[in-house]
Design an enzyme around this catalytic site. Structure first.
Site, short mmCIF file in Angstrom:
data_model
loop_
_atom_site.label_atom_id
_atom_site.label_comp_id
_atom_site.label_asym_id
_atom_site.label_seq_id
_atom_site.Cartn_x
_atom_site.Cartn_y
_atom_site.Cartn_z
N LYS A 95 -2.58 -4.80 -1.61
CA LYS A 95 -3.85 -4.12 -1.33
C LYS A 95 -4.21 -3.13 -2.44
CE LYS A 95 -2.36 -2.45 2.56
NZ LYS A 95 -1.11 -3.04 3.02
N ARG A 152 -5.91 1.48 10.63
CA ARG A 152 -4.57 0.93 10.77
C ARG A 152 -4.23 0.63 12.23
NH1 ARG A 152 -1.89 2.41 6.12
NH2 ARG A 152 0.32 1.90 5.98
N ARG A 164 8.72 -2.77 -5.83
CA ARG A 164 7.47 -2.12 -6.24
C ARG A 164 7.73 -0.80 -6.97
NH1 ARG A 164 3.18 -1.52 -1.44
NH2 ARG A 164 4.57 -0.08 -0.37
N ARG A 204 8.26 4.39 -5.35
CA ARG A 204 7.57 5.22 -4.38
C ARG A 204 8.57 5.87 -3.45
NH1 ARG A 204 2.72 2.42 -1.21
NH2 ARG A 204 3.93 3.09 0.58
N ARG A 243 7.79 0.40 9.00
CA ARG A 243 6.38 0.25 8.61
C ARG A 243 5.89 -1.18 8.83
NH1 ARG A 243 7.60 2.45 3.13
NH2 ARG A 243 5.75 1.38 2.37
P1 ADP Z 1 2.22 0.99 3.15
O1 ADP Z 1 1.03 0.07 3.31
O2 ADP Z 1 3.23 0.45 2.22
O3 ADP Z 1 2.81 1.43 4.45
P2 ADP Z 1 0.43 3.24 2.56
O4 ADP Z 1 0.32 3.87 1.22
O5 ADP Z 1 -0.75 2.51 3.08
O6 ADP Z 1 1.71 2.29 2.43
O7 ADP Z 1 0.86 4.33 3.65
C1 ADP Z 1 1.99 5.15 3.49
C2 ADP Z 1 2.17 6.04 4.71
O8 ADP Z 1 1.04 6.90 4.90
C3 ADP Z 1 2.29 5.29 6.03
O9 ADP Z 1 3.62 4.87 6.27
C4 ADP Z 1 1.81 6.35 7.05
O10 ADP Z 1 2.83 7.29 7.31
C5 ADP Z 1 0.72 7.06 6.29
N1 ADP Z 1 -0.63 6.47 6.53
C6 ADP Z 1 -1.42 5.88 5.59
N2 ADP Z 1 -2.58 5.47 6.13
C7 ADP Z 1 -2.53 5.80 7.45
C8 ADP Z 1 -3.41 5.63 8.57
N3 ADP Z 1 -4.61 5.03 8.44
N4 ADP Z 1 -3.02 6.10 9.78
C9 ADP Z 1 -1.84 6.69 9.93
N5 ADP Z 1 -0.95 6.88 8.94
C10 ADP Z 1 -1.28 6.44 7.71
#
Ligand code: ADP
Ligand code: ZN
Length: 218
Positions: free
Chosen positions: A13, A88, A127, A159, A171
Site C-alpha cells: 500500500k 481499518r 521490509r 520499521r 496485526r
Molecule cells: P501495517 O499496515 O503494517 O499494520 P500501518 O503503518 O498501516 O502498518 O499501521 C501501523 C500501526 O498504526 C497499526 O498497527 C496501528 O497500531 C496504528 N494504526 C494505523 N492506522 C490505524 C487506524 N486507521 N486505526 C487504528 N490504528 C491504526
C-alpha cells in the site's frame, strides 16, 4: 480524485500510495506513518498512541478519526486525497462517510490490494523504510548504497513495529477480522476495485492506472 487503499500488511500500500500520489497530484495520507512520526517526535498524539502501535493493536477510533478529520481539513486536500491505513474497520468507514459528507468530498473508489498471506508475510519480514522520507525498500530490493535512501540520502532502517513477530501476527489477524470486511462494505457502495497485488511495483501500478481510468470522479 479521492481514494482509500487497503489490503493486508505487506500488500504494498505504501509503495503504490506514493506512485498514486505523484500521478494524480494528491497527498497520500498514511495514518500509520503519522502515528509513527508522532511517536518519534514525542508529540502529545504520539504519547497517546505509542502503546497501541508498539503492541500491534488498533489505536482507538476516537483518536484515529480525529486525526483524519484534522488532516482532511488541510489545504493540500483540495485536489483530492488517498488514505492509506484508514479506514481499518467498519466503524471508521462509517465515520469517513460522515466526514466526506460534511466536507462535500465523496469517495471515488476503494482499492483493495490483494495478495496471498505467504507473500504478504515475506514482504513484511524483509521490509525496510527510509527514516527521513518514508520510502519503502525490501531486503530483496535494497537501496543502491547500503542503508542509504536513493531518494533523499536518509537512513534506511527496519520499521520499529516490524521486528516483533508476535505483533506482526496480531496485526495480520486484526486485518482479517476487522479490515477485510470493508470489501463487502465498499462493494455494497459500488466503490470497490480489486487489484491483483502480485508482481513488481511497476506492474501493480499499471493495473491500478488502468482500473482508475474507468472511475469517474468530480
Ligand atoms: P501495517 O499496515 O503494517 O499494520 P500501518 O503503518 O498501516 O502498518 O499501521 C501501523 C500501526 O498504526 C497499526 O498497527 C496501528 O497500531 C496504528 N494504526 C494505523 N492506522 C490505524 C487506524 N486507521 N486505526 C487504528 N490504528 C491504526
Ligand atoms: Zn528517503
Amino acid at each position: 480524485m479521492r481514494l482509500v487503499i487497503f489490503g493486508p500488511q505487506g500488500a504494498g500500500k505504501g509503495t503504490q500510495g506514493s506512485l498514486i500520489s505523484e500521478e494524480w497530484g494528491i497527498p497520500a495520507i498514511s495514518t500509520g506513518d503519522i502515528f509513527r512520526w508522532s511517536i518519534a517526535q514525542g508529540t502529545d498524539l504520539g504519547g497517546d498512541v505509542k502503546v497501541y502501535v508498539d503492541n500491534g493493536d488498533l489505536v482507538p477510533d476516537r483518536l484515529t478519526v480525529r486525526l483524519v478529520r484534522d488532516r482532511l481539513a488541510q489545504e493540500d486536500t483540495a485536489s483530492g486525497w488517498l488514505l492509506d491505513g484508514f479506514p481499518r474497520n467498519i466503524g471508521q468507514a462509517e465515520a469517513l462517510d460522515r466526514l466526506s459528507a460534511d466536507l462535500d468530498a465523496s469517495l471515488d473508489a476503494a482499492l483493495l490490494l490483494e495478495v496471498p498471506e505467504d507473500v504478504s508475510l515475506h514482504r513484511i519480514l524483509g521490509r525496510r523504510v527510509c527514516s527521513s522520507c518514508g520510502r519503502n525498500y525490501h531486503v530483496d530490493v535494497p537501496p543502491k548504497e547500503d542503508s542509504v535512501c536513493d531518494a533523499c540520502g536518509g537512513e534506511v532502517v527496519e520499521r520499529s513495529d516490524d521486528n516483533d513477530k508476535e505483533a506482526i501476527r496480531k496485526r495480520l489477524r486484526t486485518y482479517y477480522d476487522e479490515t477485510a470486511p470493508l470489501a463487502d462494505f465498499y462493494e455494497e457502495h459500488g466503490l470497490l476495485r480489486r487489484i491483483d497485488g502480485k508482481g513488481s511495483p511497476g506492474a501493480i501500478f499499471e493495473r491500478i492506472k488502468r482500473d482508475l481510468k474507468r472511475v469517474s470522479h468530480r
